[in-house]
Scaffold this motif. Structure first.
Motif, mmCIF file in Angstrom:
data_model
loop_
_atom_site.group_PDB
_atom_site.id
_atom_site.type_symbol
_atom_site.label_atom_id
_atom_site.label_comp_id
_atom_site.label_asym_id
_atom_site.label_seq_id
_atom_site.Cartn_x
_atom_site.Cartn_y
_atom_site.Cartn_z
ATOM 1 N N VAL A 35 71.622 -24.304 -66.765
ATOM 2 C CA VAL A 35 70.893 -24.648 -67.384
ATOM 3 C C VAL A 35 70.624 -26.011 -67.622
ATOM 4 C CG1 VAL A 35 74.223 -24.416 -67.641
ATOM 5 C CG2 VAL A 35 73.248 -26.082 -66.114
ATOM 6 N N SER A 36 70.744 -26.379 -69.643
ATOM 7 C CA SER A 36 69.904 -27.389 -69.693
ATOM 8 C C SER A 36 70.676 -28.526 -70.312
ATOM 9 C CB SER A 36 69.218 -27.361 -71.184
ATOM 10 O OG SER A 36 67.858 -26.333 -71.090
ATOM 11 N N ALA A 37 70.366 -29.919 -70.228
ATOM 12 C CA ALA A 37 70.976 -31.128 -70.819
ATOM 13 C C ALA A 37 71.673 -31.167 -71.906
ATOM 14 C CB ALA A 37 70.406 -32.508 -69.886
ATOM 15 N N PRO A 38 72.716 -31.551 -72.055
ATOM 16 C CA PRO A 38 72.871 -31.610 -73.245
ATOM 17 C C PRO A 38 72.163 -31.796 -74.687
ATOM 18 C CG PRO A 38 74.367 -32.729 -72.354
ATOM 19 C CD PRO A 38 73.817 -32.705 -71.096
ATOM 20 N N ILE A 46 70.533 -37.835 -80.228
ATOM 21 C CA ILE A 46 69.351 -37.631 -80.009
ATOM 22 C C ILE A 46 70.167 -37.137 -78.700
ATOM 23 C CG2 ILE A 46 68.261 -39.439 -77.879
ATOM 24 C CD1 ILE A 46 69.164 -41.948 -80.624
ATOM 25 N N LYS A 47 68.751 -36.537 -78.221
ATOM 26 C CA LYS A 47 68.948 -35.539 -76.909
ATOM 27 C C LYS A 47 69.816 -36.066 -75.480
ATOM 28 C CE LYS A 47 66.007 -31.797 -77.004
ATOM 29 N NZ LYS A 47 65.105 -31.232 -75.951
ATOM 30 N N ILE A 48 70.632 -36.286 -74.021
ATOM 31 C CA ILE A 48 70.868 -36.393 -73.579
ATOM 32 C C ILE A 48 69.663 -36.938 -72.408
ATOM 33 C CG2 ILE A 48 71.503 -36.758 -70.732
ATOM 34 C CD1 ILE A 48 73.615 -37.332 -73.376
ATOM 35 N N THR A 49 68.489 -35.741 -72.512
ATOM 36 C CA THR A 49 67.507 -36.700 -71.589
ATOM 37 C C THR A 49 66.635 -37.683 -72.148
ATOM 38 O OG1 THR A 49 67.284 -33.467 -71.656
ATOM 39 C CG2 THR A 49 65.376 -35.403 -71.408
ATOM 40 N N ASP A 50 66.710 -37.159 -73.401
ATOM 41 C CA ASP A 50 66.193 -38.508 -74.165
ATOM 42 C C ASP A 50 66.823 -39.754 -74.271
ATOM 43 O OD1 ASP A 50 63.904 -37.079 -75.041
ATOM 44 O OD2 ASP A 50 64.511 -36.167 -76.953
ATOM 45 N N GLY A 113 70.372 -34.802 -66.836
ATOM 46 C CA GLY A 113 71.185 -34.370 -67.805
ATOM 47 C C GLY A 113 71.760 -32.931 -67.335
ATOM 48 N N GLU A 114 70.800 -32.521 -67.015
ATOM 49 C CA GLU A 114 70.874 -31.043 -65.836
ATOM 50 C C GLU A 114 71.905 -31.042 -64.959
ATOM 51 O OE1 GLU A 114 68.019 -32.177 -67.852
ATOM 52 O OE2 GLU A 114 67.646 -29.956 -69.225
ATOM 53 N N TYR A 115 71.632 -32.236 -64.321
ATOM 54 C CA TYR A 115 72.298 -32.168 -63.440
ATOM 55 C C TYR A 115 73.616 -32.282 -63.432
ATOM 56 C CZ TYR A 115 74.231 -34.444 -58.845
ATOM 57 O OH TYR A 115 75.282 -34.980 -57.459
ATOM 58 N N GLY A 166 68.697 -26.983 -64.942
ATOM 59 C CA GLY A 166 67.218 -26.368 -65.303
ATOM 60 C C GLY A 166 65.945 -27.811 -65.067
ATOM 61 N N PHE A 167 65.191 -27.321 -65.571
ATOM 62 C CA PHE A 167 64.143 -28.618 -65.816
ATOM 63 C C PHE A 167 63.611 -28.824 -64.486
ATOM 64 C CE2 PHE A 167 63.771 -32.857 -67.778
ATOM 65 C CZ PHE A 167 62.412 -32.852 -68.368
ATOM 66 N N TYR A 168 64.239 -28.860 -63.220
ATOM 67 C CA TYR A 168 63.823 -29.627 -61.956
ATOM 68 C C TYR A 168 63.549 -29.557 -60.606
ATOM 69 C CZ TYR A 168 68.952 -31.095 -60.825
ATOM 70 O OH TYR A 168 69.567 -31.230 -60.213
ATOM 71 N N SER A 180 57.871 -29.916 -67.935
ATOM 72 C CA SER A 180 57.490 -30.330 -68.583
ATOM 73 C C SER A 180 58.393 -30.350 -69.918
ATOM 74 C CB SER A 180 56.324 -29.692 -69.248
ATOM 75 O OG SER A 180 55.819 -28.016 -69.181
ATOM 76 N N ARG A 181 58.538 -30.789 -70.946
ATOM 77 C CA ARG A 181 59.992 -30.676 -71.821
ATOM 78 C C ARG A 181 60.017 -29.220 -72.102
ATOM 79 N NH1 ARG A 181 62.048 -35.211 -73.724
ATOM 80 N NH2 ARG A 181 63.606 -34.958 -73.756
ATOM 81 N N GLY A 182 61.262 -28.840 -72.235
ATOM 82 C CA GLY A 182 61.510 -27.459 -72.798
ATOM 83 C C GLY A 182 61.828 -27.395 -71.631
ATOM 84 N N GLY A 183 61.426 -27.623 -69.878
ATOM 85 C CA GLY A 183 61.877 -26.335 -68.846
ATOM 86 C C GLY A 183 62.476 -26.121 -67.816
ATOM 87 N N SER A 184 63.669 -26.393 -68.654
ATOM 88 C CA SER A 184 65.178 -24.931 -67.737
ATOM 89 C C SER A 184 64.253 -24.071 -68.244
ATOM 90 C CB SER A 184 65.776 -25.650 -68.827
ATOM 91 O OG SER A 184 66.397 -27.133 -68.372
ATOM 92 N N ASP A 185 63.301 -23.181 -69.194
ATOM 93 C CA ASP A 185 63.135 -21.744 -68.634
ATOM 94 C C ASP A 185 62.419 -21.389 -68.351
ATOM 95 O OD1 ASP A 185 64.290 -22.526 -71.864
ATOM 96 O OD2 ASP A 185 61.843 -22.208 -73.006
HETATM 97 N N1 ASP Z 1 66.002 -31.523 -70.806
HETATM 98 C C1 ASP Z 1 64.813 -31.057 -70.947
HETATM 99 C C2 ASP Z 1 64.188 -31.058 -72.343
HETATM 100 O O1 ASP Z 1 65.089 -32.184 -73.149
HETATM 101 C C3 ASP Z 1 64.483 -29.435 -70.516
HETATM 102 C C4 ASP Z 1 65.737 -28.808 -71.275
HETATM 103 O O2 ASP Z 1 65.983 -28.789 -72.256
HETATM 104 O O3 ASP Z 1 65.036 -27.346 -71.112
HETATM 105 O O4 ASP Z 1 63.206 -31.159 -72.291
#
Ligand code: ASP
Length: 434
Positions: A35-38, A46-50, A113-115, A166-168, A180-185
């Protein structure tokens, strides 16, 4: 067994999470969930990661960071409450706050956020939560070679299903390291190939990939199936549906990736596979991608073809300045270096001066360019493809500044003026798709 990864826009609030839970429960082979963060609930959100990043920055600067903190707290409270679970989210958040005040790193902050989403979703599904920091070793090396510790995952899978944030993962020194950003993929791809899954499902909020950026052609048709190599060409040129770095682990293990949409779970999206049967493809090409922001430097020198090592000398100047090139078309006495303008800007004058000194070109010309890549397995060997592209561009009044075809079997690369980029992409698209 499938590994299914869900992106942030598909997990932005409790109702989105509940839809995802339905999707997971509708197929018992979806046994490992990443899973990614919300993410954003609407375009202005605004994304939770931000928010986590803002929160840490504010604390770092000696402020309270209350606004970002409240945004994080309220988003997770809402999800916990409406999922009807209790994981003690308040205590978790207090712990994060404490650590941020104690100087926790940026990577720790943005990974939370992912955690937290992982903990909540595992509880709601009654799957076991496994912290990515315990099972993924994030590498510092280039090219990257991240490692997954499969034993603990396989142990759990004997009795239960899994949720992994995901992501870490953990770095060499055991601290939290993010991709890097978007890294849950990337997490999903690593886990799926390490566990030898039958398929890696990558769920987002768009239905797979379109043949061309829908901001340029709003009704662009979807790509039902594409090969890894084609996908790499398109994502390198700007297709953003699947993280570029996530390609490598799945490609190496020949594991199909299925890009699907949580908004339309009954539709099939895009399947990325090692091979496809070209005959079954509806159109001659797989897709078209284009970007602006390139500089073409053209060097002319009489009798260049006789001068052994000329191009090597040019390239060694770029190498010294750590600038990579994209294309290098040439003719008898001319060679062009096509470089991303951003990489060149600060160093351009120095590079040109050194080239002048070491290679003594008769002339140097510079122009800005956009590059378009028309991608499709086998197109280079198919009669009539180039003719179609060129006549479409000529009818649209677009001048072709550069052509590069042949080194790879699956794409034709065209350089056009930056101002012609969209017009050119539209014209090429319509000549193949009508
Ligand atoms: N939450 C992270 C981001 O916003 C990773 C992801 O969503 O894949 O970049």
């Amino acid at each position: 067994m499938k590994v299914a990864k869900f992106g942030g826009s598909s997990l932005a609030d409790s109702s989105a999470v509940l839809r995802v839970i339905d999707i997971i429960q509708s197929d018992p082979s979806r046994r490992v969930i990443v899973v990614s963060a919300p993410g954003k609930r609407n375009p202005d959100d605004i994304k939770i990661t931000d928010q986590l990043s803002n929160w840490r920055t504010q604390i770092h600067l000696g402020h309270t960071g209350n606004e970002a903190m409240e945004a994080v707290y309220s988003r997770f409270f809402e999800i916990e409450k409406n999922l009807g679970v209790n994981i003690g989210i308040h205590t978790e958040l207090l712990d994060i706050e404490e650590r941020l005040k104690g100087g926790a790193s940026y990577e720790y902050a943005v990974s939370r956020g992912e955690y937290l989403n992982g903990l909540l979703i595992a509880e709601a599904l009654d799957f076991q939560f496994k912290d990515a920091a315990d099972v993924i070793r994030v590498s510092n090396l280039e090219p990257v070679e991240h490692h997954v510790f499969t034993r603990p995952l396989k142990m759990v899978l004997k009795k239960n299903n899994l949720v992994i944030p995901g992501f870490y993962g953990q770095g060499e020194d055991s601290t939290i390291r993010t991709f890097s950003r978007g890294g849950s993929d990337i997490t999903g791809a690593l886990i799926a190939s390490a566990l030898n899954a039958s398929e890696y499902e990558n769920w987002t909020d768009v239905l797979g990939m379109k043949m061309v950026d829908p901001r340029i052609v709003p009704k662009a048709v979807g790509i039902p199936e594409i090969t890894f190599q084609e996908m790499r060409e398109l994502s390198y040129m700007g297709f953003e549906v699947f993280h570029e770095e996530a390609m490598f682990p799945v490609w190496k293990s020949n594991l199909p990736v299925h890009i699907r949409s949580t908004a339309e779970p009954n539709k099939l999206g895009t399947l990325i596979t090692p091979n496809i049967d070209r005959a079954k493809r509806k159109y001659d090409i797989a897709g078209i991608a284009g970007k602006d922001g390139f500089t073409s430097l053209t060097f002319k020198k009489r009798l260049m073809n006789k001068e052994v090592g000329y191009v090597r000398k040019l390239l060694s100047v770029l190498e010294r300045h750590q600038v990579s090139f994209e294309h290098i078309p040439g003719s008898i006495d001319t060679v062009s270096l096509i470089v991303e303008s951003e990489k060149l800007t600060a160093k351009k004058d120095l590079i040109l001066e050194e080239i002048d000194h070491e290679c003594s070109p008769d002339s140097v010309t510079e122009s800005q360019m956009a590059i378009i890549s028309i991608v499709g397995i086998g197109i280079v060997r198919q009669v009539g493809i180039a003719a179609k592209i060129f006549s479409a561009l000529s009818e649209a009044g677009v001048n072709i500044e550069m052509i590069n075809q042949g080194s790879s079997e699956l794409n034709v690369i065209i350089g056009v003026k930056e101002s012609d980029l969209k017009k050119a992409i539209k014209a090429i698209y319509h000549t193949f798709v009508a």
